[in-house]
Scaffold this active site. Structure first.
Site, PDB file in Angstrom:
ATOM      1  N   GLU A 166       0.923  -1.200  -0.067  1.00 37.01           N
ATOM      2  CA  GLU A 166       0.109  -0.127  -0.068  1.00 37.01           C
ATOM      3  C   GLU A 166       0.868   1.251  -0.032  1.00 37.01           C
ATOM      4  OE1 GLU A 166      -2.128  -3.429   1.714  1.00 37.01           O
ATOM      5  OE2 GLU A 166      -0.225  -2.540   2.160  1.00 37.01           O
ATOM      6  N   ARG A 223     -18.671  -1.963   2.861  1.00 38.12           N
ATOM      7  CA  ARG A 223     -18.750  -3.396   2.432  1.00 38.12           C
ATOM      8  C   ARG A 223     -20.279  -3.967   2.428  1.00 38.12           C
ATOM      9  NH1 ARG A 223     -16.504  -8.651   5.653  1.00 38.12           N
ATOM     10  NH2 ARG A 223     -16.636 -10.406   4.196  1.00 38.12           N
TER      11      ARG A 223
END
Length: 317
Positions: A61, A170
């Site tokens: 990342e 989500r």
């Protein structure tokens, strides 16, 4: 006021994916970077249609943020994608130095935020990301409430110059904002006019605020509901106009009580027009494993918690 009705529940991350698909077709400068989570971030269509503009960075990342910052120098508009925990906490130094301090046009897009990530548990349920990102000078912070608004925000960010953080989730949640609702960064949306209390909500708590407003109406309490999708810059004008009418406010967010929307609203009130405020937020704790509904109930982040907060704050007027 228009009536906001659930048009069919969807996950907000799919709204991001739909926005990226459209941007891929409309803007050749838009590029996408992903940290090994193509399916989770709904990058599939973008990758398929524009493989030359899609970069799979892998589980790296920090590298993803650095590469994104570099791509802006050539005029590209990079959208990075991974879970919110990895989008912020894991790479905070890179965001601070390479994106915010350097004023790079990077869009940091974060899925699976908050308690509603669910069963993955506390290590993944970041509840401090809004605070982390809003503290960075020049960083725009957006937290959307449903599929339609997430898609609209994604499209709007491509036209917005400067560092930005887009937070979504989500789970499948009500999709109630009209698809043609204008998305203006930094401008709140009035959802329900009222006279007794102002409810200022963001993200998944916006729908819960609307449900709470109906329950309060049955009790004879008139609640004004404001959708704050942009936490920074905050629409102080809309907030102050409302609280000057109602005389009290409840803020509602799927985030730590420290550092989130509620604290931004408090600062605005202290500096301009002080009224009683109650907070619906996670009370300075980590999350735990469970279904989204179980967690939202246990941590008091639902419509019933908002109703109770309204009843408390009205007594303080």
């Amino acid at each position: 006021m228009k009536k906001y009705i659930n048009q069919g529940s969807k996950d907000t991350r799919s709204g991001f994916g739909a926005g990226m698909t459209e941007l891929g077709q409309k803007n050749e400068n838009v590029v996408a970077l992903c940290a090994d989570l193509i399916g989770s971030l709904k990058f599939d269509d973008f990758k398929k249609n524009h493989p030359e503009r899609f970069f799979q960075i892998g589980i790296a990342e920090a590298n993803m943020i650095g590469i994104a910052a570099g791509l802006t120098i050539g005029g590209k508009i990079p959208f990075t994608g991974t879970f919110a925990n990895f989008s912020t906490g894991r790479v905070y130094d890179q965001i601070r130095q390479s994106v915010a301090y350097s004023d790079k046009n990077v869009k940091i897009c974060a899925s699976h935020a908050g308690l509603t990530l669910g069963e993955d548990g506390a290590t993944h349920q970041i509840l401090e990301d809004i605070g982390l990102m809003k503290m960075l000078p020049g960083m725009t912070v957006i937290n959307t409430c449903d599929y339609n608004q997430t898609k609209a925000a994604t499209l709007a960010l491509a036209d917005h110059h400067g560092p930005a953080y887009l937070r979504f989730g989500r789970p499948v949640v009500p999709n109630f904002m009209p698809a043609d609702e204008p998305f203006v960064i930094g401008k709140a949306i009035m959802l329900n006019e009222g006279t007794d209390v102002t409810i200022i909500a963001t993200g998944h708590l916006v729908w819960e605020a609307l449900v709470a407003a109906e329950a309060l109406e049955a009790k004879g309490i008139s609640a004004e509901v404001i959708n704050i999708h942009t936490i920074k810059p905050l629409d102080e004008e809309a907030i102050l106009k409302s609280v000057k009418k109602t005389g009290c406010v409840v803020t509602a967010e799927e985030h730590n009580i420290i550092g989130g929307l509620g604290e931004s609203v408090s600062r605005t009130l202290v500096q301009n027009h002080l009224v009683p405020q109650e907070f619906v937020a996670v009370n300075d704790s980590f999350g735990e494993s469970g279904t989204p509904d179980q967690l939202m109930e246990k941590y008091k982040l639902n419509n019933q918690a908002i109703v109770e907060a309204v009843e408390r704050v009205i007594k303080r007027k």
